[in-house]
Design an enzyme around this catalytic site. Structure first.
Site, PDB file in Angstrom:
ATOM      1  NE  ARG A 241       2.719  -1.892   7.433  1.00  0.00           N
ATOM      2  CZ  ARG A 241       1.823  -2.251   6.510  1.00  0.00           C
ATOM      3  NH1 ARG A 241       1.766  -3.493   6.089  1.00  0.00           N
ATOM      4  NH2 ARG A 241       0.997  -1.363   5.994  1.00  0.00           N
ATOM      5  CD  GLU A 270       8.315  -4.317   3.864  1.00  0.00           C
ATOM      6  OE1 GLU A 270       8.149  -5.391   4.484  1.00  0.00           O
ATOM      7  OE2 GLU A 270       7.463  -3.821   3.097  1.00  0.00           O
ATOM      8  CG  HIS A 288       4.702  -5.505   1.742  1.00  0.00           C
ATOM      9  ND1 HIS A 288       5.083  -4.599   2.697  1.00  0.00           N
ATOM     10  CD2 HIS A 288       3.350  -5.570   1.827  1.00  0.00           C
ATOM     11  CE1 HIS A 288       4.017  -4.136   3.334  1.00  0.00           C
ATOM     12  NE2 HIS A 288       2.946  -4.727   2.821  1.00  0.00           N
TER      13      HIS A 288
HETATM   14  C1  8YV Z   1       0.030  -2.399   0.716  1.00  0.00           C
HETATM   15  C2  8YV Z   1      -0.333  -3.367   3.019  1.00  0.00           C
HETATM   16  O1  8YV Z   1       0.139  -2.866  -0.570  1.00  0.00           O
HETATM   17  O2  8YV Z   1      -2.488  -2.443   3.015  1.00  0.00           O
HETATM   18  C3  8YV Z   1      -1.470  -2.659   3.655  1.00  0.00           C
HETATM   19  O3  8YV Z   1      -1.351  -2.320   4.840  1.00  0.00           O
HETATM   20  O4  8YV Z   1       0.564  -3.778   3.653  1.00  0.00           O
HETATM   21  C4  8YV Z   1      -0.348  -3.593   1.548  1.00  0.00           C
HETATM   22  O5  8YV Z   1      -1.629  -3.994   1.172  1.00  0.00           O
HETATM   23  C5  8YV Z   1       1.319  -1.714   1.091  1.00  0.00           C
HETATM   24  O6  8YV Z   1       1.306  -1.242   2.388  1.00  0.00           O
HETATM   25  C6  8YV Z   1       1.617  -0.571   0.140  1.00  0.00           C
HETATM   26  O7  8YV Z   1       1.045   0.628   0.537  1.00  0.00           O
END
Ligand code: 8YV
Length: 334
Positions: A241, A270, A288
């Site tokens: 993150r 972001e 991402h």
């Molecule tokens: C998601 C991610 O695509 O699952 C997670 O925590 O970071 C990604 O796989 C993103 O968060 C969109 O919701």
């Protein structure tokens, strides 16, 4: 007025998954796929019993307080730092996420980003595209080996372990890790992974990969002081993150050659990216996409739909959503 519960699908989602929701619910979608502002999210949730969200939608006390009829918020993501889970508990709202279905896909990407970083793939491709390649030379874009190197993993949950397996068994890497809790001895030996303190992890890793959840405790877990402990030849990869790395400090460390290179899939604030990162060559930047294969994004959306349907008391698993974050709120208030 319809007797069917209303749900909001906050971002564009596969049509067949939305159709699964339409079997049970009156569904409002967001065909433009533009993230709602806080005020718009609150307005669109009025009267809704459930929501399918992504990391872009923040569900906090303000949103929940303005929508006391809301019962289930189902995230299409394993990470749920966009949810205030304590506020969900207070309001009796079930929160769910999508673990497991994205583990291997995300680990593939983490490994790919780490390799691209170590072997300078983006930097050399940009050089070639700029038309600057006019002769071969012995040390041109010479990077760091991945095979046999020391892989450091910060955060050893499901995705961290899947990356460790790739490193240890596919690439003969020495795996060290640091985590809030240590793995049991059987798992450690299966992964050939050694538990170390955070400072040792930073000092020893040739390639450091971050796979820990974001929280107040993990904010800037890697900043100037941590980067200063790393080897000047080391790489840093963040697929966890934004906010876990101090992006400004990282850009400075990269510009100064304090570490060799970085691979980033996530950013503080972001989709904005710190401009200092855009101007250093030794960083691979992706938007991402670590879980972004069609199969996995479909599996995530379907699991989120399963959670919403079962959470709101429909389907064969009514009342038993597969992957709740705060199951203590079950059974839900009427
Ligand atoms: C998601 C991610 O695509 O699952 C997670 O925590 O970071 C990604 O796989 C993103 O968060 C969109 O919701």
């Amino acid at each position: 007025m319809s007797a069917r519960p209303g749900v909001l699908v906050a971002r564009a989602v596969f049509d067949d998954v939305v159709d699964r929701l339409r079997v049970h619910f009156d569904v409002e979608t967001n065909p433009s796929d533009t993230p709602f502002s806080k005020a718009e999210l609150i307005a669109r949730l009025q009267g809704k019993r459930g929501a399918l969200t992504t990391g872009s939608e923040r569900i906090d006390a303000e949103v929940l307080g303005a929508n006391p009829q809301l019962r289930v918020v189902s995230n299409i993501a394993v990470g749920y730092n966009n949810f205030d889970v304590a506020a969900c508990d207070t309001h009796g709202v079930l929160a769910t996420n999508t673990p497991d279905v994205l583990t291997e896909t995300t680990a593939d990407f983490g490994f790919a980003l780490m390799m691209a970083t170590a072997r300078r793939i983006a930097e050399s491709e940009h050089f070639l595209r700029r038309g600057e390649w006019n002769k071969w030379s012995l040390t041109m874009f010479a990077g760091a080996d991945v095979h046999g190197a020391t892989l450091g993993i910060l955060g050893m949950g499901r995705i961290g372990q899947a990356i460790a397996r790739r490193g240890a068994h596919g690439f003969g890497m020495k795996v060290i890790y640091h985590n809030r809790s240590r793995l049991d001895a059987t798992t450690e030996s299966a992964l050939n992974a050694r538990y170390v303190g955070k400072a040792e992890l930073l000092q020893q890793a040739d390639h450091l990969v971050l796979v820990l959840p974001y929280s107040a405790e993990s904010h800037h877990a890697v900043g100037a002081a941590e980067l200063a402990l790393m080897k000047p030849t080391a790489t840093l990869t963040n697929i966890a993150r934004g906010g876990i790395v101090d992006d400004a400090a990282l850009a400075q460390a990269l510009a100064a050659g304090r570490i060799a290179a970085a691979g980033l899939d996530v950013y503080e604030g972001e989709p904005a990216v710190n401009p200092a990162l855009l101007s250093v060559p030794n960083v691979v930047l992706t938007p991402h996409i670590a879980s972004a294969t069609i199969a996995t994004r479909r599996a995530m959306a379907n699991l989120a739909a399963d959670n919403l349907i079962a959470g709101l008391g429909f389907g064969p698993d009514a009342g038993r959503p597969p992957t709740p974050i705060n199951p203590g709120v079950l059974p839900l208030r009427p």
